[in-house]
Motif scaffolding. Structure first.
Motif, PDB file in Angstrom:
ATOM      1  N   THR A 123       0.236   4.621  -1.427  1.00  0.00           N
ATOM      2  CA  THR A 123       1.605   4.174  -1.695  1.00  0.00           C
ATOM      3  C   THR A 123       1.826   2.797  -1.102  1.00  0.00           C
ATOM      4  O   THR A 123       1.661   2.605   0.105  1.00  0.00           O
ATOM      5  N   LEU A 124       2.178   1.861  -1.953  1.00  0.00           N
ATOM      6  CA  LEU A 124       2.442   0.488  -1.521  1.00  0.00           C
ATOM      7  C   LEU A 124       3.945   0.292  -1.395  1.00  0.00           C
ATOM      8  O   LEU A 124       4.696   0.598  -2.318  1.00  0.00           O
ATOM      9  N   TRP A 152       5.355   1.721  -4.839  1.00  0.00           N
ATOM     10  CA  TRP A 152       4.536   2.037  -6.001  1.00  0.00           C
ATOM     11  C   TRP A 152       3.431   2.998  -5.596  1.00  0.00           C
ATOM     12  O   TRP A 152       2.853   2.884  -4.502  1.00  0.00           O
ATOM     13  N   ASP A 153       3.075   3.918  -6.481  1.00  0.00           N
ATOM     14  CA  ASP A 153       1.902   4.764  -6.306  1.00  0.00           C
ATOM     15  C   ASP A 153       0.730   4.052  -6.976  1.00  0.00           C
ATOM     16  O   ASP A 153       0.697   3.910  -8.200  1.00  0.00           O
ATOM     17  N   LEU A 154      -0.214   3.610  -6.176  1.00  0.00           N
ATOM     18  CA  LEU A 154      -1.344   2.842  -6.705  1.00  0.00           C
ATOM     19  C   LEU A 154      -2.493   3.728  -7.182  1.00  0.00           C
ATOM     20  O   LEU A 154      -3.449   3.230  -7.772  1.00  0.00           O
ATOM     21  N   VAL A 165      -5.714  -3.308  -7.719  1.00  0.00           N
ATOM     22  CA  VAL A 165      -4.657  -3.176  -8.716  1.00  0.00           C
ATOM     23  C   VAL A 165      -4.133  -4.567  -9.053  1.00  0.00           C
ATOM     24  O   VAL A 165      -3.748  -5.327  -8.151  1.00  0.00           O
ATOM     25  N   ALA A 183       0.954  -0.365   3.167  1.00  0.00           N
ATOM     26  CA  ALA A 183       0.563   0.780   2.345  1.00  0.00           C
ATOM     27  C   ALA A 183       0.281   1.987   3.228  1.00  0.00           C
ATOM     28  O   ALA A 183      -0.173   1.854   4.371  1.00  0.00           O
TER      29      ALA A 183
END
Length: 203
Positions: A123-124, A152-154, A165, A183
């Motif tokens: 998770t970022l 964001w879920d990377l 990403v 993160a």
């Protein structure tokens, strides 16, 4: 313990009796305890990304007994012994967040997260600000002030231990602005780890 990043190109060592090379990765080989001759498996040497990948022969290939007591972090400030045995070279394989590319408005960047392979989610978080004093949590130090601006879920760390990403810098960001990121590698559960603080400076 020579920098691993230097040793996959031609390396000339001049022996004058004053030093010995040990626990290093040397192209072509070199006599000495712990020395190896192997591809260091950097994340992306073509892009000058010399972070170690999970399968690098340099990972856990050093000698703890010759590590200076005042050198407890690597060149980026990550803990110097991350998995019981120190890594060869300047980089320690440890959860780490960074980016490659030019952070110009509308430009493309590649955000990378290093971590144990197959861990998910990653998770970022984009912070509103950075805490004056980092907050100690079960996952490590939290640098971002809450609440987050966005997250964001990377996805999952791949087999090589480096999640990459691609993203686009918002056109609304202005030159000179600094945007803090951090993160969480893994779920909100024991064993997961927060990365370093990454500040993206708009160019």
């Amino acid at each position: 313990q020579g920098p691993c990043r230097m040793l996959w190109r031609t390396l000339q060592i001049y022996w004058n009796g004053g030093f010995a090379v040990t626990f290093s990765d040397i192209q072509g080989g070199w006599s000495g305890p712990g020395n190896i001759n192997a591809n260091p498996a950097f994340a992306d040497s073509g892009a000058n990304d010399y972070h170690l990948t999970y399968g690098s022969a340099c990972r856990d290939g050093g000698d703890n007994s010759i590590l200076p007591p005042d050198l407890l972090v690597d060149f980026e400030g990550d803990p110097r012994i991350a998995n019981n045995t120190v890594d060869m070279g300047a980089d320690e394989f440890h959860p780490h967040l960074y980016y490659l590319g030019s952070a110009v408005p509308g430009g493309s960047v590649t955000v990378k997260v290093i971590g144990e392979r197959f861990v998910s989610p990653v998770t970022l978080g984009l912070g509103r600000a950075v805490r004056d004093t980092p907050l100690s949590t079960p996952y490590g130090l939290l640098y971002l002030a809450m609440p987050l601006l966005q997250q964001w879920d990377l996805g999952q760390i791949p087999a090589n231990g480096v999640l990459a990403v691609n993203g686009t810098v918002p056109t609304s960001w202005q030159r000179g602005e600094e945007h803090p990121f951090q993160a969480l590698v893994g779920p909100q559960a024991p064993g997961s780890q927060l990365t370093n603080l990454m500040t993206m400076i708009v160019e």
